[in-house]
Design a protein around this motif. Structure first.
Motif, PDB file in Angstrom:
ATOM      1  N   SER A 126       0.858  -1.182   0.000  1.00  0.00           N
ATOM      2  CA  SER A 126       0.000   0.000   0.000  1.00  0.00           C
ATOM      3  C   SER A 126       0.897   1.235   0.000  1.00  0.00           C
ATOM      4  O   SER A 126       1.880   1.294   0.737  1.00  0.00           O
ATOM      5  N   ALA A 127       0.566   2.197  -0.833  1.00  0.00           N
ATOM      6  CA  ALA A 127       1.369   3.418  -0.891  1.00  0.00           C
ATOM      7  C   ALA A 127       1.065   4.352   0.277  1.00  0.00           C
ATOM      8  O   ALA A 127       1.958   5.015   0.804  1.00  0.00           O
ATOM      9  N   HIS A 128      -0.205   4.418   0.684  1.00  0.00           N
ATOM     10  CA  HIS A 128      -0.605   5.427   1.670  1.00  0.00           C
ATOM     11  C   HIS A 128      -1.196   4.841   2.945  1.00  0.00           C
ATOM     12  O   HIS A 128      -1.373   5.578   3.921  1.00  0.00           O
ATOM     13  N   PRO A 159       0.400   1.651   7.546  1.00  0.00           N
ATOM     14  CA  PRO A 159       0.372   0.948   6.255  1.00  0.00           C
ATOM     15  C   PRO A 159       0.205  -0.559   6.358  1.00  0.00           C
ATOM     16  O   PRO A 159      -0.159  -1.208   5.383  1.00  0.00           O
ATOM     17  N   SER A 180       5.717  -0.908   1.098  1.00  0.00           N
ATOM     18  CA  SER A 180       5.327   0.429   0.666  1.00  0.00           C
ATOM     19  C   SER A 180       6.410   1.013  -0.220  1.00  0.00           C
ATOM     20  O   SER A 180       7.369   1.620   0.254  1.00  0.00           O
ATOM     21  N   SER A 185       4.146  -0.973  -5.039  1.00  0.00           N
ATOM     22  CA  SER A 185       3.984  -1.749  -3.807  1.00  0.00           C
ATOM     23  C   SER A 185       3.371  -3.123  -4.031  1.00  0.00           C
ATOM     24  O   SER A 185       3.857  -4.134  -3.497  1.00  0.00           O
ATOM     25  N   GLU A 211      -5.546  -0.322  -1.588  1.00  0.00           N
ATOM     26  CA  GLU A 211      -5.455   1.141  -1.453  1.00  0.00           C
ATOM     27  C   GLU A 211      -6.841   1.760  -1.491  1.00  0.00           C
ATOM     28  O   GLU A 211      -7.718   1.307  -2.229  1.00  0.00           O
ATOM     29  N   GLY A 360      -0.805   1.940  -4.666  1.00  0.00           N
ATOM     30  CA  GLY A 360      -0.146   0.744  -4.144  1.00  0.00           C
ATOM     31  C   GLY A 360      -0.862  -0.546  -4.451  1.00  0.00           C
ATOM     32  O   GLY A 360      -0.266  -1.625  -4.385  1.00  0.00           O
TER      33      GLY A 360
END
Length: 428
Positions: A126-128, A159, A180, A185, A211, A360
């Motif tokens: 996951s990016a965020h 995350p 991440s 991701s 995400e 992500g």
């Protein structure tokens, strides 16, 4: 000289360490998809292969007044009905992951109530993370004071919320990890799981990405970067990968997870193998926090490493589900790198015009769609591709899905921070 960049490597060379020798593929026995194009593999695949324009674009209240005020959203899930009280302990991205994981495990013919959970790994990118819940509680803090802030901000905003929620839901007590690496991701998560299975650290891995981002702050910042499409008068036409008139990406939400197994474990239980993950490669541009290296050396190195890891030749690859974000620079850099490595024979698609750029989660969703393309021998079209950019030196599938005889395909991802990742999949 201090601050100067080292010269770019020659084509085919890599920066840093080189991938080790191939150690064999792992089996894909289950797929779970929760996307803006549809919830569940059957519905999502059907919608993505129709070639019609996307229908799940919404204008969330949190984005009102921004230059880009729309995004692709997942519709039709009653989380309280699906997850009960557990939904209160999950940010939305974690809820999407749990729904996708349940489908993938059921699809694999596995029973989480009876397996040896100590041999089941979970790796989700996951990016965020839980930034959505974080944003909501920041507003509570500002408007109502610290005593009104929920005590669960930390566990819901981190995350690893998706990975830990899936572990808890499935009783998976083996190694688990949240990856991440921005928009790479999900791909890196699958690559990590591939390594764990090869090393014997687990028998089964649930891997991919999740995400959900409707953060006003992040959207406003990304608008300032001019990375998002501002086609507010026609959002359904805004995401147009490789098209000459593209002007930026459109954010999406979702989850895409694979159940991966060591081949001998899948054989022992008589599992149907839907595809194989045969190779993985990764690199970093070491160039910019946001922009790709315009030489394309990074994604080229990642793809060459994935091919070497899979013991595959460029000529073996018949299809690529490209990162294809619909930004001017990304599409040019990526398409040139794909052409240098693979030539002009693979059939290329970007499915982001139907799912949005799920950040992500994108790599997990697109790896799942690549596995389905191999299984169904069908390549989804790149929607909204009305006039291919003449600078894109590839055959991009447009208009309608294309039947093809495929035995090997690739999926590529590029992320902020210079992260590049690629997977090579083969037919089951």
């Amino acid at each position: 000289m201090a601050g100067s960049r080292p010269p770019a490597p020659a084509p085919g060379a890599t920066r840093g360490s080189v991938q080790g020798p191939a150690q064999g593929p792992v089996a894909v026995t289950g797929i779970g998809l929760v996307t803006a194009a549809g919830v569940g593999v059957k519905r999502a695949w059907s919608e993505i292969t129709t070639g019609t324009r996307p229908r799940s674009l919404r204008r969330p209240d949190s984005l009102q007044g921004l230059p880009c005020d729309f995004m692709y959203t997942v519709e039709g899930i009653d989380f309280e009905d699906e997850l009960g009280r557990d939904t209160l302990l999950m940010d939305r991205f974690a809820r999407l992951a749990v729904i996708a994981a349940r489908e993938a495990v059921a699809n694999a013919g596995l029973d989480a109530a009876s397996w040896d959970g100590t041999r089941v790994a979970v790796v989700i990118g996951s990016a965020h993370g839980g930034l959505r819940f974080y944003d909501e509680q920041q507003a509570v803090l500002t408007d109502r004071g610290p005593r009104r802030v929920a005590p669960k901000v930390a566990p819901l905003s981190v995350p690893n919320g998706a990975a830990s929620s899936v572990c808890r839901d499935l009783g998976a007590r083996g190694p688990s990890l949240a990856v991440s690496t921005a928009c790479a991701s999900g791909t890196d998560a699958i690559g990590t799981a591939l390594g764990w299975l090869r090393a014997g650290r687990c028998d089964i891995a649930v891997a991919g990405g999740a995400e959900s981002l409707a953060s006003r702050l992040v959207f406003a910042s990304t608008c300032q970067m001019r990375a998002l499409s501002t086609r507010v008068d026609d959002p359904a036409a805004a995401c147009r990968p490789f098209d000459a008139d593209r002007d930026g990406f459109v954010v999406g939400e979702g989850a895409g997870l694979l159940v991966l197994e060591r081949p001998e474990h899948a054989r022992a239980r008589g599992a149907a193998v839907r595809a194989h993950v045969a190779g993985y490669g990764a690199s970093n541009d070491a160039f910019s926090p946001v922009a790709p290296d315009e030489s394309g050396a990074g994604i080229e190195a990642a793809l060459r490493a994935a091919l070497a890891d899979a013991d595959a030749a460029p000529a073996d690859v018949g299809h690529v589900n490209a990162h294809g974000t619909s930004t001017v620079i990304n599409d040019l850099v990526e398409s040139a790198a794909l052409h240098r490595v693979l030539g002009d024979h693979p059939l290329i698609t970007s499915t982001k015009a139907m799912t949005g750029h799920a950040l992500g989660a994108a790599g997990g969703i697109e790896a799942a769609l690549t596995a389905l393309a191999l299984e169904e021998q069908l390549i989804p079209p790149t929607v909204n591709l009305d006039r291919q950019d003449p600078a894109v030196p590839l055959e991009v599938v447009a208009g309608s899905a294309r039947p093809a005889r495929l035995r090997c395909a690739a999926s590529t991802s590029l992320g902020f921070g210079g992260h590049n990742a690629a997977l090579v999949l083969t037919r089951g």
